[in-house]
Each structure stands twice: as structure tokens, then as C-alpha cells.
Design an enzyme around this catalytic site. Structure first.
Site, PDB file in Angstrom:
ATOM      1  N   GLU A  20      26.066   8.303 -96.786  1.00 11.32           N
ATOM      2  CA  GLU A  20      26.020   8.975 -95.249  1.00 11.32           C
ATOM      3  C   GLU A  20      26.377   8.184 -94.353  1.00 11.32           C
ATOM      4  O   GLU A  20      25.678   6.968 -94.547  1.00 11.32           O
ATOM      5  CB  GLU A  20      24.610   9.930 -95.105  1.00 11.32           C
ATOM      6  CG  GLU A  20      24.757  10.479 -93.792  1.00 11.32           C
ATOM      7  CD  GLU A  20      23.556  11.341 -93.651  1.00 11.32           C
ATOM      8  OE1 GLU A  20      22.704  11.215 -94.084  1.00 11.32           O
ATOM      9  OE2 GLU A  20      23.681  11.903 -92.561  1.00 11.32           O
ATOM     10  N   ARG A  41      15.707   4.376-107.958  1.00  8.80           N
ATOM     11  CA  ARG A  41      16.335   3.563-106.825  1.00  8.80           C
ATOM     12  C   ARG A  41      15.680   2.265-107.051  1.00  8.80           C
ATOM     13  O   ARG A  41      14.770   2.063-107.366  1.00  8.80           O
ATOM     14  CB  ARG A  41      15.935   4.506-105.607  1.00  8.80           C
ATOM     15  CG  ARG A  41      14.629   4.416-105.051  1.00  8.80           C
ATOM     16  CD  ARG A  41      14.540   5.481-103.757  1.00  8.80           C
ATOM     17  NE  ARG A  41      15.304   4.944-102.523  1.00  8.80           N
ATOM     18  CZ  ARG A  41      16.154   5.890-102.143  1.00  8.80           C
ATOM     19  NH1 ARG A  41      16.717   6.795-102.463  1.00  8.80           N
ATOM     20  NH2 ARG A  41      16.735   5.167-101.052  1.00  8.80           N
ATOM     21  N   LYS A  92      17.825   3.219 -94.387  1.00  8.90           N
ATOM     22  CA  LYS A  92      18.594   2.794 -93.269  1.00  8.90           C
ATOM     23  C   LYS A  92      17.846   3.360 -92.129  1.00  8.90           C
ATOM     24  O   LYS A  92      17.955   2.449 -91.033  1.00  8.90           O
ATOM     25  CB  LYS A  92      19.763   3.709 -93.610  1.00  8.90           C
ATOM     26  CG  LYS A  92      20.861   3.202 -94.502  1.00  8.90           C
ATOM     27  CD  LYS A  92      22.081   3.987 -94.711  1.00  8.90           C
ATOM     28  CE  LYS A  92      21.773   5.194 -95.531  1.00  8.90           C
ATOM     29  NZ  LYS A  92      23.036   6.116 -95.559  1.00  8.90           N
TER      30      LYS A  92
HETATM   31  P1  ATP Z   1      18.414   5.626 -97.277  1.00 13.49           P
HETATM   32  O1  ATP Z   1      17.329   6.129 -97.535  1.00 13.49           O
HETATM   33  O2  ATP Z   1      18.529   4.256 -97.334  1.00 13.49           O
HETATM   34  O3  ATP Z   1      19.089   6.210 -96.173  1.00 13.49           O
HETATM   35  P2  ATP Z   1      20.128   7.422 -99.004  1.00 13.49           P
HETATM   36  O4  ATP Z   1      19.948   7.747-100.240  1.00 13.49           O
HETATM   37  O5  ATP Z   1      19.727   8.219 -97.821  1.00 13.49           O
HETATM   38  O6  ATP Z   1      19.245   5.972 -98.512  1.00 13.49           O
HETATM   39  P3  ATP Z   1      22.828   7.552 -98.912  1.00 13.49           P
HETATM   40  O7  ATP Z   1      23.798   6.847 -97.822  1.00 13.49           O
HETATM   41  O8  ATP Z   1      22.774   9.084 -99.091  1.00 13.49           O
HETATM   42  O9  ATP Z   1      21.524   6.730 -98.499  1.00 13.49           O
HETATM   43  O10 ATP Z   1      23.168   6.883-100.295  1.00 13.49           O
HETATM   44  C1  ATP Z   1      24.471   6.883-100.994  1.00 13.49           C
HETATM   45  C2  ATP Z   1      24.276   6.580-102.322  1.00 13.49           C
HETATM   46  O11 ATP Z   1      23.371   5.311-102.550  1.00 13.49           O
HETATM   47  C3  ATP Z   1      23.526   7.771-102.911  1.00 13.49           C
HETATM   48  O12 ATP Z   1      24.084   8.194-104.190  1.00 13.49           O
HETATM   49  C4  ATP Z   1      22.133   7.193-103.213  1.00 13.49           C
HETATM   50  O13 ATP Z   1      21.451   7.752-104.368  1.00 13.49           O
HETATM   51  C5  ATP Z   1      22.275   5.458-103.551  1.00 13.49           C
HETATM   52  N1  ATP Z   1      21.077   4.917-103.159  1.00 13.49           N
HETATM   53  C6  ATP Z   1      20.509   5.012-101.666  1.00 13.49           C
HETATM   54  N2  ATP Z   1      19.636   4.043-101.762  1.00 13.49           N
HETATM   55  C7  ATP Z   1      19.496   3.529-103.164  1.00 13.49           C
HETATM   56  C8  ATP Z   1      18.514   2.561-103.752  1.00 13.49           C
HETATM   57  N3  ATP Z   1      17.499   2.039-103.033  1.00 13.49           N
HETATM   58  N4  ATP Z   1      18.702   2.405-105.020  1.00 13.49           N
HETATM   59  C9  ATP Z   1      19.867   2.890-105.697  1.00 13.49           C
HETATM   60  N5  ATP Z   1      20.594   3.737-105.002  1.00 13.49           N
HETATM   61  C10 ATP Z   1      20.712   4.238-103.862  1.00 13.49           C
HETATM   62 MG    MG Z   2      19.623   9.109 -96.106  1.00 13.87          MG
END
Ligand code: ATP
Ligand code: MG
Length: 796
Positions: free
Chosen positions: A41, A277, A287
Site C-alpha cells: 500500500e 512476518r 509503516k
Molecule cells: P505495515 O504494517 O508495515 O504497514 P503492511 O503489511 O500493512 O505493513 P503492505 O504495504 O500492505 O504493508 O505490505 C505489502 C506486502 O508486504 C504484503 O504482502 C505484506 O504481507 C508484506 N509485508 C509487510 N510487512 C511485512 C513483514 N514485516 N514481513 C514480511 N512481509 C511483510
Molecule cells: Mg498496512
């Protein structure tokens, strides 16, 4: 063609459970080619957790024939998204070394389809417009214990819902007036299936769609549609989405199919698979929280070198190769764990060792005058850029002259016991140069030492040691007249707490490390480095790996960032491991071997200077083991009983294993007699570390590790070879495990019935039987999950 696919597939299959599933699906003919996606995102910069996901998704696409990976911005939420995050994401993915070719997508480009599918669901009786408030909806949803209740709108005629949905889109209603809900099952044990909300009214500007929309789809609705439209075969996401899988499948099953851009391709059936994760010690990884640090000014921006963002790591000097190696090292599994930051640092050092030429830089200069060196004489010493174990050549001249600088803390007027660097009357070698002796000191009015008066021995140039003198310390230095001034930024961990979010007091920022950045405004570096381009990398001997800052450094105004120290100075601030550079006795410099082995060490062996040993250092280590490395107190006690066991433990952790696994292996699985004489064993700490790492990455079970450990203690050797020879590698292949579980459940139908009648204690029995079928080599966590799933699944 088929055989190529299968061969490559097999290589991939063994690596982790996701690759095994994918290769099985290929072999079963479920797909002609594999399509994965990385769907960030655009609401922040990518972090190292995303790197794990990128390496997984793009890595799979790279390994398998005809496979591809899409980069898709999951930009369905207007409030927080921004084009600057799109740009940074694209830059980061490319920098990491991955290529999506023409497959760049934006979820917001599918808004029209998503809307049309909403109308379709309404017409099919699978969705309705609910005019209750979100609070009323939440309230009527029930609890885990009691089923949900329908609101008065659930049975509203489809025509009425359709009309309202169209008017929602047309902007006739205020935010919150209505929502679109799926009509699924208000009594479902899975709360997410109790008529989830699919669309909401939000009069908000979208960074890409402008004001074209005032209704926005929710993640659980949008994501499966995005995947389905793109014919994604395997949709890999993190574990917290496990419960959402049922809804994901429901959406995929109910969207309209057919040819053309507006429909889901008939054969597209994406499958969601969850993995753990990444959470890394001493940092936060969401983020949202990283944005807080940026907004509150705790860091200089998203690319601050202390940030766990890809942009921050890049600016810190980390290479894409080491990030990929790190992702490889931690692997992909199904259990959430925190990863020791030492693993990341290990991957960084391992890569920089091969690519960073060695140079000398003095951070806190102390003037040295060589009194028996002629005023104007400058001698150019030939200094190799690389140690002998790096297969690279090249050297540079390093000027030696009458006035030099050494590191202020490499001198002690009144040296404590165990200090082997420079002190009045003592000798040290200057790296690549001569042995010097300190004859006197000059002090200022405050009694501060400002200059050392030394003499050099002409017979000792460049490490040739005809003099036969046993000099223990080797120091880095620069020539006063020739050195170039530069700024050096010493970065350390961003948080002082390994798990800044462990205490949920709403303020993780309290645990920021106040010393995470130390700026040295005027360090002095040898002249060969003058003019270095931004991004150039070096090892400053004895200090660490550094890079010329890509933002603030210029060839004529150098600014260096410390990427990483030479070894893990945190884990061993009071370390008991041999410290070569301050010259505690070391067998390698014994006089009998000095001809073959010059007393000046290869630079990579010249370890970072640790604080001087002091009394109670083992006590300090013990506290550190428990407080910072998460080792249980009793084990920490055993591991700090003497310097030998402590060094053995350090060497194992240095090899890249988790401290806790190493601790457990040494304390619980090693016989006491062996533990008490580690110095005499045919096995070193590094091999124990390699073994522990195999446990960490679920390649072998703990009991297999015990077997290997026994061999190592007896005969030494390489743990990997022993594992292969004895066939101890753990099986994580889903098909193999699944068939074992099936057999056990079939053969024990009676017990299955008892289990279902409420005898939950039988779970262990099934897992044990399945493990026996796998000859003890099944991945126990996976087996357990499968048994549970199977027992639950067949029931309902
Ligand atoms: P954040 O909590 O940092 O915003 P998010 O999962 O909301 O993380 P996205 O931008 O939606 O962030 O994530 C894009 C991809 O990266 C998704 O498929 C997510 O599962 C993966 N991802 C995000 N954080 C991690 C992590 N700590 N370890 C492994 N994969 C991750
Ligand atoms: Mg997110």
C-alpha cells in the site's frame, strides 16, 4: 520442457513450505505458469519486512520457468496514500535487484470492476446495502460465544439495494449513511464471515483517481478481486491474514467470470498462503510507526540510516546483495519469531568483506611526533587494499612522515592490566609501517595529553620482523600533513530495547536509543580516499565498514556513515573473545611462526577495539545475555562461567545463529564434561553456530541436532555434511506431510471419533504417529498444524 520445469521445481521445492506447495501445484497440472505479486500500500516507504516479501515473491518468479511477479500498488484507501510512496517503492524494488517487466498495476485502476462486481453480488442475492451505522453493525455482529443478528436491512429487496448502491456511487449520501455488506453467514464461527462490509462511503480525494469516487472498497473485498483479475496463482501474505482466507475464497468463488477486462478470467483461482512476518530486534516495523518517527523528527526522514527502511539501509551502506542474503538466511516459515539483528549484521559484513577496500581513518586524533624521523622526509608505503583471503588485488601508497595521528584511545598514560596498545615506554606497530616506541608525552595546561613523542625503528618496516621483537599491538594511523578531514557518522541501533513494542504503553518512542547517532565532525582519513564518490564503500581498519553518504557527501567534502562495526560489539562489550588488535597473547604470533605469519594481521582479523577488560566482565556479559539476547538466566549463568565457554558461545552466535538456540544447544545438549573443556574439543563455536542455524531455519529438528552435536564433540567436522550423510534433514514438503497425516487419521478412525467427542488430549497422539510415519523427520510445527486443520476441517 517439462523436465526442465520439474528439475528447477525440485530445487525450489526443498527450500520452504511455500515453494513446496507451488511446485506441487505445478506438477499436479493445476497451473501452466505461476504468477505471484508484491502488493504494497503506498502509504510509507518499504522496510526490511517488505524486503522479505519481495525476495519471496520475486524470488519464486525468478526460479520457476515462465513465472512472473507483479508489482501492484494496493491503493484502495484514499486517506493515507501518496505518489511519493509509489516512486520510492519502485526505486526500492529495482534497487533490491528485481524486475517486474511490464507488470506494474494499481488496484485503484480496478475500481470500475470492483463496483460492477458489487452490483453483481447484489443481483445474486449475495450482498445488500445496510443503512445501519457502523456501530450498530458491529454491535449486531455478536461475539465468539453468540451468533450475530440481522439488521432490519438484511432482507431488503435486491432492487432497492441496487438503487442505493448506485446512488452511493453517485455521491448522494454523506459518509457513513450506508455500507455494502456481503450476505454470508451471521452465525459463522469466523467473525469475518458475518456479513462483512465491502464498501464504504468516503468523500475523499484519491491521489490517482482524484474525485472520481466517493465510495471505496475494503481490503478484504478488494484484495482477492485484484488477485483474481490478474490471474495470480499464489497470493502470499503474512500470518495475520489467516482468518481472512475464508472470506478471500468466498469472494474469489463469487465474482463474475468471463472474457474481457471487466471480468475475472474463467480459470483464475488465486490461493492465499500465509507466512510469518519479519520482526527484527531493536526496531519497529510498521509503516505507521515509522511515519511517527519521521513526523516527530526522531529521525531525519524515511531514509535516515537508522531506519529499517530499504531507503535507510541503502543510505547506511547496506548492499542489495546482503539484504537478499539476509532474507535467504532467515528463510520462510509459519511461526512468527523475532529475528536477532546480529543476523542482519552478519549478512552485511559477509558481503562487505568482499567489496570494501581497506583504508585507514582516525576518528579522534592524537598527534604523534617521530623524533628520529627527518623533518621533510615522506616515505610512500605500499599498502594492499585487500586481506589475503579476499581474492582481489590492488594497493595504494600510504605516506609516512614525521608527524602522524593515531586514535586517542589507542594510547593510555597509565595503562590498565591487559592494555597492549601504546603507553609510555611501550612499543606498537603502525600498520604497514614501523614499530614505534613512546618516549614521552606533551600535555596542555589542563594536564590533557596532546602529543606523543616517539621513535621508530628503521629495521621494522612493513611488518618484516628481523628485529625479532614481540610487539603485541598494531594501530591504524594517518600522516598529519597528508590526511584529509572528513565527517563521520557513527550509527547504532535505533532503539535501546530489543522489542520496543513489547510493553504496550502507547509510547514506543520512549525506548529510542539516545546514542543512536554520534557525529564526529573532524576525523582524518588517508589521502587515497580523497575524492571518493558518494556511495563508495570502505573498511576503515579496526573500526568498521563505512560508506560515503549518498545525500550529504561530496568528493571534496567527505561524509561517511558507519554501516556496521567489524563485529558485534553489543553482544560483547565486555567480551572475553580474543582481541587481536590490543594484543592479548595469541598463538598465531608465537615467535616460532613469525616468519611464515607476519605479526601484522590480515585486516579482517584485526577486530574492533573493545573496551578494556575489567573485573566482573563475565558478570556484565551474563546480564547482557539475559537482557539483550533473551537467553534464560540459568543458561546465561553457565555460558559465562569462564572466558572459554563465553568465547565459544560468541563464536557460535557470530556464525549467524540465534543466541537462544545456541544457548540451549550448549547448555542442555552438550555433556557437562565437554562444556567444561571446550578449548580441547575437535569442534569450534562456529560449527555449533552453523548447527544452531539449521535448527533456526527448520532444516533439522532439535533431536537431529543432538545427534549431530554428539558426532561433532566426538570427531569434529562440518555439521551440514553430517546432516546430509545421516539423512537428518527435516521434511517440510506439504504433500509428504499431508499424506502421512491422512494415513494416520484413516488408520485411527476410532481415536478420531474419540477426539471429536471431546478428547482433545489425543492431538499429540496423532502428531506423534504422523511423525513416526515420517521417520521422525517431519517438520513438527507443520505436522501439528495439519493435524489440527484436518480434524477441524472434516468435522465442519
Ligand atoms: P505495515 O504494517 O508495515 O504497514 P503492511 O503489511 O500493512 O505493513 P503492505 O504495504 O500492505 O504493508 O505490505 C505489502 C506486502 O508486504 C504484503 O504482502 C505484506 O504481507 C508484506 N509485508 C509487510 N510487512 C511485512 C513483514 N514485516 N514481513 C514480511 N512481509 C511483510
Ligand atoms: Mg498496512
Amino acid at each position: 520442457m517439462m523436465s526442465t520445469g520439474t528439475d528447477i521445481g525440485h530445487a525450489a521445492a526443498g527450500r520452504d513450505f511455500i515453494r513446496s506447495i507451488i511446485v506441487n501445484d505445478l506438477e499436479a497440472g493445476r497451473h501452466d505458469h505461476i504468477v505471484t505479486r508484491f502488493p504494497p500500500e503506498p502509504n510509507g516507504f518499504l522496510h526490511i519486512g517488505h524486503a522479505k516479501s519481495i525476495c519471496l515473491n520475486f524470488g519464486i518468479a525468478r526460479e520457476l520457468p515462465n513465472a512472473r511477479c507483479h508489482l501492484r500498488f494496493d491503493d484502495t484507501n484514499p486517506e493515507t496514500e501518496d505518489v511519493k510512496y509509489v516512486d520510492s517503492t519502485i526505486e526500492d524494488v529495482r534497487w533490491l535487484g528485481f524486475d517486474y517487466g511490464e507488470h506494474l498495476y494499481f488496484a485503484s485502476d480496478y475500481f470500475e470492476q470492483m463496483y460492477a462486481f458489487g452490483e453483481h453480488l447484489i443481483r445474486e442475492g449475495l450482498a445488500y446495502v445496510d443503512s445501519s451505522s457502523e456501530a450498530e453493525i458491529r454491535d449486531a455482529r455478536g461475539t465468539v460465544m453468540e451468533p450475530g443478528r440481522p439488521t432490519e436491512y438484511r432482507d431488503r429487496p435486491a432492487a432497492e439495494s441496487l438503487d442505493l448502491f448506485r446512488r452511493m456511487r453517485a455521491g448522494e449520501f454523506a459518509d457513513g449513511a450506508h455500507v455494502l455488506r456481503a450476505r454470508i453467514d451471521l452465525a459463522s464461527p469466523n467473525m469475518l464471515m458475518r456479513d462483512p462490509i465491502l464498501y464504504r462511503i468516503r468523500h475523499a480525494h484519491h491521489y490517482r483517481q482524484g474525485d472520481a469516487w466517493c465510495i471505496y472498497p475494503l481490503y478484504d473485498y478488494a484484495h482477492p478481486i485484484e488477485d483474481a483479475l490478474e490471474s495470480i496463482t499464489h497470493s502470499l501474505c503474512t500470518l495475520e491474514f489467516e482468518n481472512n482466507r475464508e472470506l478471500y475464497d468466498w469472494i474469489v468463488a463469487n465474482v463474475p467470470r468471463g472474457e474481457g477486462d471487466m471480468l475475472v478470467p474463467p480459470k483464475s483461482r488465486p490461493r492465499q498462503i500465509e507466512f510469518a512476518r519479519l520482526a527484527l530486534d531493536y526496531t519497529v516495523m510498521s509503516k505507521r510507526k515509522l511515519l511517527q518517527l519521521v513526523n516527530q523528527g526522531d529521525v531525519s526522514g524515511w531514509d535516515d540510516p537508522r531506519m529499517p527502511t530499504i531507503a535507510g539501509l541503502r543510505r547506511r551502506g547496506v548492499t542489495p546483495e546482503s539484504l537478499r542474503a539476509f532474507c535467504e538466511l532467515i528463510g520462510v516459515a509459519k511461526a512468527n519469531t523475532r529475528v536477532d539483528i546480529a543476523k542482519l549484521e552478519y549478512a552485511i559484513r559477509d558481503d562487505l568483506n568482499q567489496r570494501a577496500p581497506r583504508v585507514m581513518c582516525v576518528l579522534r586524533p592524537l598527534r604523534v611526533v617521530i623524533t628520529n624521523w627527518p623533518e621533510d622526509r615522506v616515505e610512500q608505503l605500499d599498502a594492499p587494499f585487500w586481506p589475503h583471503d579476499v581474492p582481489k588485488e590492488g594497493s595504494r601508497p600510504v605516506p609516512f612522515s614525521r608527524e602522524l595521528y593515531i586514535e586517542r584511545d589507542d594510547f593510555a598514560e597509565d595503562p590498565p592490566k591487559g592494555f597492549f596498545r601504546l603507553a609510555p615506554g611501550r612499543e606498537v606497530r603502525l600498520r604497514y609501517g614501523y614499530i614505534i616506541r613512546c618516549d614521552g608525552v606533551v600535555k596542555d595546561d589542563d594536564g590533557e595529553v596532546i602529543e606523543l613523542r616517539c621513535t621508530y625503528d628503521p629495521a621494522t618496516r612493513g611488518g618484516s620482523s628481523e628485529s625479532g621483537r614481540n610487539v603485541k599491538g598494531t594501530l591504524h594511523w594517518v600522516s598529519a600533513e597528508h590526511a584529509v578531514a572528513c565527517e563521520v557518522r557513527l550509527y547504532d541501533r535505533l532503539f535501546s530495547d530489543p522489542d520496543p513494542e513489547a510493553v504496550d504503553d502507547g509510547d514506543f518512542r520512549k525506548r529510542l536509543n539516545p546514542d543512536s547517532l554520534v557525529v564526529i565532525e573532524r576525523a582524518l582519513i588517508e589521502p587515497s580516499v580523497a575524492g571518493a564518490e558518494p556511495g563508495a564503500r570502505f573498511q576503515f581498519e579496526r573500526l568498521g565498514y563505512f560508506t560515503a553518504d549518498i545525500v550529504d557527501s561530496a568528493p571534496d567534502a567527505l561524509v561517511f556513515n558507519r554501516t556496521v562495526t567489524l563485529r558485534d560489539t553489543w553482544a560483547r562489550v565486555t567480551g572475553a573473545a580474543p582481541q587481536k588488535s590490543d594484543g592479548r597473547p595469541d598463538r598465531r604470533t608465537a615467535p616460532s611462526r613469525r616468519k611464515a605469519q607476519p605479526e601484522v594481521d590480515a585486516p579482517e582479523k584485526m577486530v574492533a577495539r573493545a573496551p578494556d577488560p575489567r573485573d566482573g566482565r563475565l558478570e556484565g556479559r551474563r546480564r547482557r545475555l539475559t537482557a539483550e539476547m533473551g537467553v534464560p538466566a540459568e543458561q546465561a549463568e553457565v555460558l559465562t562461567r569462564d572466558a572459554a565457554i563465553a568465547a565459544f558461545f560468541d563464536a557460535a552466535v557470530d556464525a549467524g545463529a540465534t543466541p537462544r538456540t545456541v544457548a540451549k544447544l550448549i547448555v542442555n545438549d552438550m555433556p557437562r564434561e565437554s562444556r567444561e573443556r571446550v578449548g580441547e574439543l575437535p569442534v569450534g563455536g562456529a560449527a555449533i553456530g552453523a548447527l544452531a542455524h539449521m535448527i533456526d531455519s527448520a532444516e533439522i529438528s532439535s533431536s537431529a541436532a543432538r545427534e549431530v552435536l554428539a558426532v561433532l564433540i566426538e570427531q569434529g567436522g562440518d555439521p551440514r555434511t553430517i546432516v546430509e550423510k545421516r539423512g537428518l534433514r527435516q521434511v517440510s514438503d506439504e504433500a509428504a506431510l499431508s499424506s502421512a497425516v491422512d494415513q494416520v487419521l484413516q488408520e485411527n478412525a476410532g481415536k478420531v471419533a474419540e477426539y471429536r467427542a471431546g478428547k482433545a488430549g489425543l492431538l499429540g497422539f496423532f502428531v506423534g504417529k504422523a511423525m513416526a510415519k515420517m521417520q521422525g523427520k517431519g517438520n513438527p510445527a507443520m505436522l501439528k498444524t495439519m493435524v489440527e486443520e484436518r480434524l477441524r476441517g472434516e468435522q465442519g
